[in-house]
Enzyme design. Structure first.
Site, PDB file in Angstrom:
ATOM      1  N   ASP A 190      20.581  96.478  68.233  1.00 58.42           N
ATOM      2  CA  ASP A 190      19.713  97.619  67.770  1.00 58.42           C
ATOM      3  C   ASP A 190      20.568  97.662  66.704  1.00 58.42           C
ATOM      4  O   ASP A 190      21.103  96.830  65.824  1.00 58.42           O
ATOM      5  CB  ASP A 190      19.507  98.678  68.713  1.00 58.42           C
ATOM      6  CG  ASP A 190      18.545  98.211  69.637  1.00 58.42           C
ATOM      7  OD1 ASP A 190      17.826  97.290  69.586  1.00 58.42           O
ATOM      8  OD2 ASP A 190      18.446  98.953  70.797  1.00 58.42           O
ATOM      9  N   LYS A 223      32.672  85.261  69.386  1.00 56.18           N
ATOM     10  CA  LYS A 223      31.920  85.932  70.326  1.00 56.18           C
ATOM     11  C   LYS A 223      31.503  87.153  70.136  1.00 56.18           C
ATOM     12  O   LYS A 223      32.390  88.374  70.040  1.00 56.18           O
ATOM     13  CB  LYS A 223      32.751  86.036  71.548  1.00 56.18           C
ATOM     14  CG  LYS A 223      33.419  84.668  71.986  1.00 56.18           C
ATOM     15  CD  LYS A 223      34.806  84.487  71.297  1.00 56.18           C
ATOM     16  CE  LYS A 223      35.604  83.320  71.995  1.00 56.18           C
ATOM     17  NZ  LYS A 223      35.146  82.271  72.083  1.00 56.18           N
ATOM     18  N   HIS A 266      42.207  84.453  79.278  1.00 53.86           N
ATOM     19  CA  HIS A 266      41.580  83.882  78.056  1.00 53.86           C
ATOM     20  C   HIS A 266      41.609  85.423  76.640  1.00 53.86           C
ATOM     21  O   HIS A 266      41.261  85.269  75.785  1.00 53.86           O
ATOM     22  CB  HIS A 266      40.015  83.830  78.215  1.00 53.86           C
ATOM     23  CG  HIS A 266      39.621  83.000  77.090  1.00 53.86           C
ATOM     24  ND1 HIS A 266      38.264  83.350  76.481  1.00 53.86           N
ATOM     25  CD2 HIS A 266      39.872  81.802  76.390  1.00 53.86           C
ATOM     26  CE1 HIS A 266      37.893  82.415  75.340  1.00 53.86           C
ATOM     27  NE2 HIS A 266      38.855  81.585  75.565  1.00 53.86           N
ATOM     28  N   ASP A 320      53.249  99.337  68.150  1.00 51.57           N
ATOM     29  CA  ASP A 320      53.725 101.037  68.423  1.00 51.57           C
ATOM     30  C   ASP A 320      52.583 102.004  68.987  1.00 51.57           C
ATOM     31  O   ASP A 320      52.396 102.942  68.775  1.00 51.57           O
ATOM     32  CB  ASP A 320      53.954 101.510  67.182  1.00 51.57           C
ATOM     33  CG  ASP A 320      55.421 100.868  66.491  1.00 51.57           C
ATOM     34  OD1 ASP A 320      56.190 100.488  67.185  1.00 51.57           O
ATOM     35  OD2 ASP A 320      55.526 100.911  65.306  1.00 51.57           O
ATOM     36  N   LYS A 347      43.103  87.869  73.936  1.00 52.98           N
ATOM     37  CA  LYS A 347      43.824  87.810  72.769  1.00 52.98           C
ATOM     38  C   LYS A 347      43.912  89.437  72.418  1.00 52.98           C
ATOM     39  O   LYS A 347      42.936  90.191  71.973  1.00 52.98           O
ATOM     40  CB  LYS A 347      43.134  87.087  71.628  1.00 52.98           C
ATOM     41  CG  LYS A 347      42.879  85.704  71.986  1.00 52.98           C
ATOM     42  CD  LYS A 347      41.567  85.297  72.667  1.00 52.98           C
ATOM     43  CE  LYS A 347      41.161  83.915  72.809  1.00 52.98           C
ATOM     44  NZ  LYS A 347      40.110  83.595  73.526  1.00 52.98           N
ATOM     45  N   HIS A 358      33.407  79.695  66.797  1.00 52.20           N
ATOM     46  CA  HIS A 358      33.852  80.200  67.952  1.00 52.20           C
ATOM     47  C   HIS A 358      34.001  81.600  68.329  1.00 52.20           C
ATOM     48  O   HIS A 358      34.392  82.151  69.496  1.00 52.20           O
ATOM     49  CB  HIS A 358      35.712  79.783  67.690  1.00 52.20           C
ATOM     50  CG  HIS A 358      36.386  79.847  68.927  1.00 52.20           C
ATOM     51  ND1 HIS A 358      37.530  80.783  69.106  1.00 52.20           N
ATOM     52  CD2 HIS A 358      36.548  79.113  70.126  1.00 52.20           C
ATOM     53  CE1 HIS A 358      37.731  80.717  70.393  1.00 52.20           C
ATOM     54  NE2 HIS A 358      37.393  79.631  70.988  1.00 52.20           N
TER      55      HIS A 358
END
Length: 479
Positions: free
Chosen positions: A404, A399, A223, A230, A225, A397
């Site tokens: 704090d 996450k 899952h 470079d 991404k 969508h």
């Protein structure tokens, strides 16, 4: 003939129940959590006609042969990387160990086996346009190596933009590597990858169904991404490659998501994560690059990779540690909210400590069963003092975890069992007041476009829908 059919039908029913009992025993012996074991075992015992095939496909979450093979491949990969004298960047971690922020994150380097690194530059990328404009701009300027990894790639307008850019870079002599998940990208036409291969791009699919016993295995999805250019520019977050992530597809548009651009020593950790997955797919290492020097200032960053082959449940432990660290504020956004007992308990304790605990969830479902289970958990959290919000404009969508005044975490991990125990995920944790303030402003804008749930809202839900939510909760450990 009429006399033969009923006995055959009876034998078939008996065989199905026998197989259900065997599968239930297997679930009890192998599924990692008690909740998951109970959910599978009961369904296999009482309704094997409906659950035997799903268990073959989605169950067996601790499939030992796969985990052993993955761990063996990871050891081989680390040995190969050791021969390259990789990790001189780990010396940068020494500057991080004397800070209060490092002490706050002290469990994470051991949990994820990557160092906490100073002197990084991090830029918040809000939604698809900002994210892919930054990614495509970095790839267009590549001089030597481009590493690209996504869970989902679609052959649509955005996917074709990526396709054309990778071909152009390969034609210019750049080494280009593309890794996608075979299940997440199941709709990707073969011609998409083949055209890239013909143009000099090294394209591979991350697959877990090797061998006869694994051919129906849909668990253990990659899952993550990740894009690295470079060894200098890195990108990580929640966005995949598809027009829906640009907010162009109803009924979930506009799509709300978050990504990060990273520069500095922590980019090497992104490369190492990519190398681990690439090695699993190919048994070869991609080129790994380090800049000649890094800046003397920047943010403290920790890359945390998690997966089902880990010796412990790294993703779930990350959320528990993050929640336990909070003293004043804990804001979490996730498209799915199916916490396990340890995460639920940590959230309750945070409320009791006086922490401002908020959970931001979508108001529109992309998976109705998951949404139903998530809704019931959301109401349960609400009754313990957690503030729960539903994002109104479109599908949410992203996450994100904000702790704090200093700590922010952004990546691919959802707050559900699939991310906790079944998927390969990656999170970037940053300790920096200025960046945390940027995340705060972003989330405040999201909250301003959201509806806060109130105590008693669950009493207004139709009885049939309440029943559906409770049934969905029963199977939530296997979602």
């Amino acid at each position: 003939m009429d006399l033969i059919i009923p006995p055959l039908f009876g034998y078939l029913i008996a065989l199905t129940h026998i197989l259900g009992v065997c599968a239930a025993l297997h679930a009890i012996l192998t599924v990692r959590t008690a909740q998951g074991s109970i959910a599978w075992a009961l369904s296999l015992l009482f309704i094997p006609y409906l659950t035997l095939i799903p268990y073959l496909v989605f169950g067996r979450s601790t499939f030992d042969a796969y985990i052993r093979a993955r761990r063996h491949a990871d050891r081989e990969m680390r040995t190969a990387m050791g021969n390259l004298n990789w990790r001189p960047w780990a010396e940068e971690a020494l500057a991080a160990q004397d800070t209060d922020a490092y002490r706050t994150l002290r469990a994470l380097p051991s949990l994820g086996h990557m160092p906490c690194l100073a002197n990084n530059q991090v830029r918040l990328l809000i939604n698809g346009h900002a994210t892919f404009e930054a990614i495509f701009a970095a790839i267009a300027k590549a001089r030597q190596v481009v590493l690209v990894q996504f869970f989902i790639i679609h052959d649509d307008e955005l996917g074709r933009r990526l396709h054309a850019l990778l071909l152009e870079r390969a034609a210019a002599g750049i080494s280009v590597y593309l890794l996608y998940d075979s299940i997440g990208s199941h709709a990707l036409p073969k011609r998409y990858a083949q055209t890239l291969r013909n143009g000099g791009v090294d394209v591979r699919a991350f697959s877990t169904h090797r061998g006869i016993l694994n051919r129906f295995q849909l668990n253990f999805r990659n899952h993550r991404k990740i894009v690295v250019v470079d060894g200098e520019f890195g990108f990580v977050g929640g966005l995949n490659v598809g027009d829906e992530y640009m907010g162009l597809k109803a009924p979930l548009a506009p799509w709300r998501d978050t990504h990060l651009e990273l520069r500095g020593p922590a980019v090497a950790c992104l490369q190492e994560s990519f190398a681990e997955d690439w090695f699993w797919a190919t048994r070869q290492l991609p080129p790994l690059m380090l800049p000649e020097a890094y800046g003397a200032e920047g943010k403290l960053c920790q890359v945390l990779t998690t997966g089902p082959a880990d010796a412990q449940e790294t993703c779930s432990l990350f959320f528990v540690e993050a929640i336990n660290c909070a003293r004043e504020r804990l804001w979490i956004t996730s498209p799915y909210f199916i916490p396990d007992e340890s995460v639920s308990a940590a959230l309750r304790l945070a409320v009791l400590r006086g922490v401002d605990v908020r959970i931001l969830l979508p108001s529109r479902p992309d998976h109705r069963t998951v949404y139903a289970a998530s809704s019931l958990y959301a109401f349960a959290a609400l009754h313990t003092g957690v503030r729960v919000f539903r994002y109104q404009p479109g599908f949410l969508h992203q996450k994100v975890v904000l702790i704090d005044q200093k700590i922010a975490a952004i990546g691919s991990a959802n707050l559900d069992n699939r991310s906790f125990r079944l998927n390969f995920e990656i999170m970037l944790i940053t300790a920096d007041e200025d960046f945390a303030l940027d995340v705060q402003h972003m989330l405040e804008n999201d909250f301003s476009q959201s509806m806060e749930l109130a105590a008693g809202d669950d009493q207004n839900i139709h009885r049939l829908r309440q029943l559906g939510m409770r049934i969905a909760r029963l199977i939530s450990p296997i979602l």
